[in-house]
Scaffold this active site. Structure first.
Site, short mmCIF file in Angstrom:
data_model
loop_
_atom_site.label_atom_id
_atom_site.label_comp_id
_atom_site.label_asym_id
_atom_site.label_seq_id
_atom_site.Cartn_x
_atom_site.Cartn_y
_atom_site.Cartn_z
N GLY A 17 17.39 73.14 65.53
CA GLY A 17 16.69 72.34 66.53
C GLY A 17 16.36 70.99 65.96
O GLY A 17 16.43 70.77 64.75
N GLY A 18 16.02 70.07 66.83
CA GLY A 18 15.67 68.72 66.40
C GLY A 18 14.37 68.69 65.63
O GLY A 18 13.62 69.67 65.57
N GLY B 10 9.63 72.75 66.31
CA GLY B 10 8.85 73.96 66.06
C GLY B 10 9.53 74.98 65.17
O GLY B 10 9.05 76.11 65.06
N LYS B 11 10.62 74.62 64.52
CA LYS B 11 11.38 75.58 63.70
C LYS B 11 10.54 76.19 62.59
O LYS B 11 10.55 77.41 62.41
CB LYS B 11 12.61 74.89 63.09
CG LYS B 11 13.60 74.37 64.09
CD LYS B 11 14.77 73.66 63.43
CE LYS B 11 14.38 72.50 62.55
NZ LYS B 11 13.77 71.36 63.25
N ASP C 166 14.85 70.49 54.91
CA ASP C 166 13.88 69.63 54.22
C ASP C 166 13.74 70.03 52.75
O ASP C 166 13.50 69.18 51.89
CB ASP C 166 12.52 69.66 54.91
CG ASP C 166 12.52 68.99 56.27
OD1 ASP C 166 13.43 68.17 56.53
OD2 ASP C 166 11.63 69.28 57.07
#
Length: 177
Positions: A9-10, A14-15, A36
């Site tokens: 997801g972008g 909320g990932k 990240d």
């Protein structure tokens, strides 16, 4: 049995919150890794070099050849951890769309993967992004829909109005029916 859960997801969709909810709600232990984490593990010079990864002032992201090489090694390393018994939740942002999905498929060959699309209205994701000090303004809007183009998912969740706990419950039902 599912070995790997990939949440795509972008930015600010909320990932991470969903992944943490999954870790706390699934009956077995799952490790969590995010794109990240890979970026944070790289030397600072990689954030400036053409071959590394560049973050534009407009929220755009440009991965270079060295970043892709290290990213491939990271993906294969995660695949090997799973082959040795770890269960893993991956949080990613498929900047290159189907190409990113194909790289994960190659790294996780032979494993049972649950592909999850994490959607969020661009306006809501942008508002979340503005509350975070570690994001470049514009990332959430530019990624909200583009990271999903051409990707086939086993499950789609939308965090615009659905809580992370509910999203995790929906995903968990596919793992423990």
């Amino acid at each position: 049995m599912v070995d790997v859960i990939i949440l795509n997801g972008g930015s600010s969709s909320g990932k991470t919150t969903i992944a943490k909810c999954l870790q706390n709600s699934l009956p077995t232990s799952w490790l969590r890794f995010s794109i990240d984490d890979l970026i944070d593990a790289m030397p600072d010079a990689m954030l400036k070099a053409d071959s590394g990864i560049k973050f534009g002032d407009d929220g755009s992201i440009s991965p270079g050849t060295e970043f892709r090489t290290l990213g491939s090694a990271w993906m294969h390393g995660i695949g090997e951890m799973v082959r040795r018994g770890a269960r893993v939740i991956i949080e990613d942002v498929f900047i290159s769309g189907v190409e990113a999905c194909n790289r994960w498929e190659a790294s996780l060959e032979g494993l049972q993967v649950l592909w999850v699309g994490v959607f969020c209205d661009p306006t809501v994701a942008s508002a979340r992004e503005s509350e975070r000090a570690d994001r470049v303004a514009g990332m959430a809007v530019s990624q909200a829909t583009t990271v999903h183009v051409g990707i086939h998912y086993d499950i789609k969740v939308d965090t615009t109005k659905t809580s992370p706990e509910e999203c995790a419950r929906i995903i968990g039902q596919r793992i423990n029916p």
